[in-house]
Design an enzyme around this catalytic site. Structure first.
Site, PDB file in Angstrom:
ATOM      1  N   GLN A 161       1.102  -1.342   0.149  1.00 45.69           N
ATOM      2  CA  GLN A 161      -0.112   0.174  -0.017  1.00 45.69           C
ATOM      3  C   GLN A 161       0.496   1.052   0.043  1.00 45.69           C
ATOM      4  OE1 GLN A 161      -3.202   0.412  -1.318  1.00 45.69           O
ATOM      5  NE2 GLN A 161      -3.729   2.314  -0.280  1.00 45.69           N
ATOM      6  N   GLU A 162       2.175   1.012   1.116  1.00 42.53           N
ATOM      7  CA  GLU A 162       3.085   2.007   0.680  1.00 42.53           C
ATOM      8  C   GLU A 162       3.692   3.068  -0.113  1.00 42.53           C
ATOM      9  OE1 GLU A 162       2.588   4.696   2.923  1.00 42.53           O
ATOM     10  OE2 GLU A 162       2.184   3.669   5.108  1.00 42.53           O
ATOM     11  N   SER A 163       3.666   1.482  -0.990  1.00 43.77           N
ATOM     12  CA  SER A 163       4.917   1.545  -2.388  1.00 43.77           C
ATOM     13  C   SER A 163       4.949   1.202  -3.310  1.00 43.77           C
ATOM     14  CB  SER A 163       6.073   2.018  -1.996  1.00 43.77           C
ATOM     15  OG  SER A 163       6.962   0.422  -1.287  1.00 43.77           O
TER      16      SER A 163
END
Length: 258
Positions: A161-163
């Protein structure tokens, strides 16, 4: 004619006027006038004009109204008034041609499920293969999971989700690396290079562990804190009422439970 019927139908969509079924023939619309003219032609012996417009045969052995009925799905012998009423079915109702319905259905079915997955769906098959990118960092993720007692799949889900597994990712807010560490947070966690996968994942997992400890091992609250800050989770006594944070928690949990 079919195209004009569709245009007329689209023009009437969203109308709030209390229009009766018979108003179609009284309309000043150019489309209404043209359709009315063609329908009038259809009831006479001069069918050549209507035949050419519809792209149908004008031979004497073929009844033009039979061919028109086959296009509209109505029975043979349909009157002009019945044909005109195709566009209406009572006040403010409108006929939606099958071609338009099919186009809308096709558009809906081609929409990416991952982008529009229901907020209430947990463990959706839309997320089943989303963590494949974690294989590249499997050893580091496993090390972090063992060191900080955080589920490896949860770590991978946060990275996704972050990167999206891009070690060089930088957000508009300045968060860096796989687990999108803010520079001050990274410094607090002892990171010297936020773009180094091992340093980034180990620090991110350590921070996740701290949030899990703070919120009684509730992964949803830990994730909310990871995204919005622990103070906001405490302030609202739960996931903060921010759409971004709520979507973040739901998506990461979908990856985690898939």
């Amino acid at each position: 004619m079919r195209t004009m019927l569709e245009i007329q139908a689209l023009q009437t969509l969203g109308s709030t006027d209390n229009t009766s079924a018979n108003s179609f023939t009284n309309s000043n619309s150019i489309f209404s006038d043209m359709i009315d003219e063609m329908l009038s032609d259809a009831s006479t012996t001069n069918n050549a004009k209507l035949s050419s417009l519809l792209g149908m045969s004008s031979s004497s052995s073929s009844n033009i109204m039979d061919q028109l009925s086959s296009l509209t799905g109505m029975s043979t012998g349909t009157t002009n008034n019945s044909l005109q009423s195709l566009l209406y079915n009572g006040t403010n109702s409108v006929y939606i041609p099958a071609s338009i319905q099919a186009a809308l259905a096709k558009m809906q079915s081609s929409t990416s499920l991952d982008s529009y997955v229901s907020d209430d769906v947990i463990g959706s098959t839309a997320y089943a293969n989303s963590l494949a990118g974690a294989n590249k960092y499997a050893d580091i993720i496993e090390k972090a999971a063992t060191t900080y007692n955080v589920p490896a799949k949860l770590i991978a889900s946060v990275i996704k989700q972050e990167s999206n597994f891009n070690a060089l990712a930088v957000s508009h807010a300045g968060a860096q690396g796989l687990m999108q560490l803010m520079p001050k947070t990274a410094q607090f966690l002892g990171v010297t290079n936020t773009f180094d996968p091992e340093q980034n994942i180990m620090a991110g997992a350590k921070y996740l562990r701290q949030m899990l400890d703070k919120f009684d091992n509730d992964p949803t609250l830990a994730l909310a804190a990871y995204n919005a800050g622990a103070s906001r989770v405490t302030k609202y006594n739960g996931i903060p009422p921010f759409k971004e944070t709520q979507n973040y928690v739901k998506k990461v949990m979908n990856y985690y439970t898939a």
